[in-house]
Design a protein around this motif. Structure first.
Motif, short mmCIF file in Angstrom:
data_model
loop_
_atom_site.label_atom_id
_atom_site.label_comp_id
_atom_site.label_asym_id
_atom_site.label_seq_id
_atom_site.Cartn_x
_atom_site.Cartn_y
_atom_site.Cartn_z
N LEU A 3 -14.11 -3.57 18.89
CA LEU A 3 -14.29 -2.14 18.60
C LEU A 3 -13.44 -1.80 17.39
CD1 LEU A 3 -14.48 0.86 20.98
CD2 LEU A 3 -12.70 0.87 19.22
N VAL A 4 -13.99 -0.98 16.51
CA VAL A 4 -13.29 -0.56 15.30
C VAL A 4 -13.26 0.96 15.25
CG1 VAL A 4 -13.54 -0.37 12.78
CG2 VAL A 4 -13.71 -2.60 13.89
N LEU A 5 -12.09 1.51 14.92
CA LEU A 5 -11.97 2.92 14.60
C LEU A 5 -12.12 3.05 13.09
CD1 LEU A 5 -9.06 3.85 16.97
CD2 LEU A 5 -11.09 5.26 16.68
N ALA A 6 -13.09 3.88 12.67
CA ALA A 6 -13.39 4.00 11.25
C ALA A 6 -13.48 5.47 10.87
CB ALA A 6 -14.69 3.26 10.92
N GLU A 7 -13.57 5.71 9.56
CA GLU A 7 -13.60 7.08 9.03
C GLU A 7 -14.66 7.18 7.95
OE1 GLU A 7 -9.83 7.81 7.15
OE2 GLU A 7 -9.88 5.89 6.09
N GLU A 8 -15.16 8.40 7.75
CA GLU A 8 -16.12 8.67 6.68
C GLU A 8 -15.75 9.98 6.01
OE1 GLU A 8 -20.57 7.75 6.90
OE2 GLU A 8 -20.53 9.92 7.22
N TYR A 9 -15.61 9.94 4.69
CA TYR A 9 -15.18 11.12 3.94
C TYR A 9 -16.39 11.93 3.47
CZ TYR A 9 -10.26 9.95 3.91
OH TYR A 9 -8.96 9.72 4.30
N PRO A 10 -16.21 13.24 3.27
CA PRO A 10 -17.32 14.09 2.84
C PRO A 10 -17.96 13.59 1.55
CG PRO A 10 -15.40 15.42 3.42
CD PRO A 10 -14.94 14.00 3.41
N GLY A 11 -19.28 13.51 1.56
CA GLY A 11 -20.00 13.07 0.37
C GLY A 11 -19.96 11.59 0.12
N ASN A 12 -19.36 10.82 1.04
CA ASN A 12 -19.26 9.36 0.86
C ASN A 12 -19.76 8.66 2.12
OD1 ASN A 12 -17.51 8.65 -1.78
ND2 ASN A 12 -16.75 10.55 -0.87
N PRO A 13 -21.06 8.74 2.40
CA PRO A 13 -21.57 8.12 3.63
C PRO A 13 -21.38 6.61 3.62
CG PRO A 13 -23.38 8.76 2.19
CD PRO A 13 -22.12 9.33 1.58
#
Length: 306
Positions: free
Chosen positions: A144-154
């Protein structure tokens, strides 16, 4: 019938890129990996690898085999989940990768809950940024990985991975010298007022850096980036010492009061999405379900927005 172990080696080669990388990951000698793949070619009856300079690449027939291997491995993941669900208690090892702020703010609370509810489950946590942890998840280095996505950068969404949203984490402008920022004019004017100030940002090539640079350029200036690090606690410290401006997510405070002056960002750029990722077929494993439940509990404890 093709040998599954050799098929997995071929799949590893596709994802890791070189025979040396496959050998290192699996603790084999490169000659052993090469020999196993040669035997697989003999079984299949067609070439599976072709030289490209000093490296090799998969042939069209090898790509077909890898696609079928992925389906077989997904089915085995589901079988493992079904067996685990039939047992009265969770055991074994769950391997998690998390980026820094989630590791600091959410993971310890989740680990405490897992320890209390499932004392025989061994949880192994690695601090790793999503740019590296997601490819590692695909090659089964993590569960399992915890990840992030920034606005405008899918982020890319590989078909063999499944995502589940965890929370929306607000992003804010951290001011090193609030007295010098304009009292009016809105978030863009405040941001633009820092055009001549030193900045701290994450390194080139990261999603966070791309988002931050786009935000500054849309405000009409090129930021003077003097400090580069993925360590957001260092970002925080540099702002506290009035050495740099920064963009900081709310999660960095771990539920405690902020130590610097924070301002809103322009609309549409104010939150990053935090989510968990598993391989397709792994999502129903009881250990994964328990971990996701524990992380959701940690979000409520720290007042996050699910």
């Amino acid at each position: 019938m093709f040998d599954l172990h050799r098929l997995r080696l071929l799949r590893e080669l596709k994802h890791r890129g070189t025979l040396a990388a496959v050998a290192a990951a699996l603790s084999y000698a490169p000659s052993s990996v090469s020999q196993q793949l040669s035997q697989l070619e003999a079984e299949v009856g067609v070439p599976l690898l072709e030289p490209v300079g000093r490296r090799v690449r998969l042939t069209e027939q090898a790509e077909i085999l890898v696609a079928h291997t992925e389906a077989v491995l997904e089915r085995l993941e589901r079988a493992e989940a079904d067996i685990a669900a039939s047992l009265s208690d969770l055991n074994g090892t769950l391997r998690i990768a998390s980026f820094q702020t989630a590791a600091l703010a959410l993971v310890p609370t989740a680990l405490g809950l897992l320890r209390d509810q499932h004392p025989h489950l061994r949880v192994h946590v690695t601090h790793m940024e999503p740019e590296k942890s997601l490819p590692a998840l695909q090659v089964r280095d993590f569960d399992l990985v915890l990840a992030e996505e920034y606005p405008g950068n899918p982020n890319p969404r590989p078909a063999d991975l499944e995502q589940e949203d965890l929370l929306d984490d607000p992003l804010r402008l951290a001011l090193p010298e609030p007295a010098k920022t304009p009292a009016t004019g809105g978030p863009t004017a405040v941001l633009r007022s820092l055009s001549g100030h030193p900045w701290v940002m994450e390194p080139d090539g990261t999603a966070a850096r791309h988002w931050a640079m786009t935000l500054c350029r849309d405000a009409g200036f090129e930021p003077d980036v003097r400090f580069e690090t993925t360590d957001l606690l260092l970002h925080q410290r540099l702002v506290e010492q009035k050495l740099a401006a920064a963009f900081l997510p709310d999660l960095v405070w771990s539920g405690l009061p902020p130590t610097v002056d924070l301002r809103q960002l322009p609309r549409g750029r104010r939150t990053r999405r935090i989510f968990t990722v598993v391989r397709r077929g792994r999502g129903w494993h009881p250990a994964v379900l328990a971990c996701r439940d524990a992380l959701r509990h940690a979000v409520t404890v720290h007042g996050g927005q699910a």
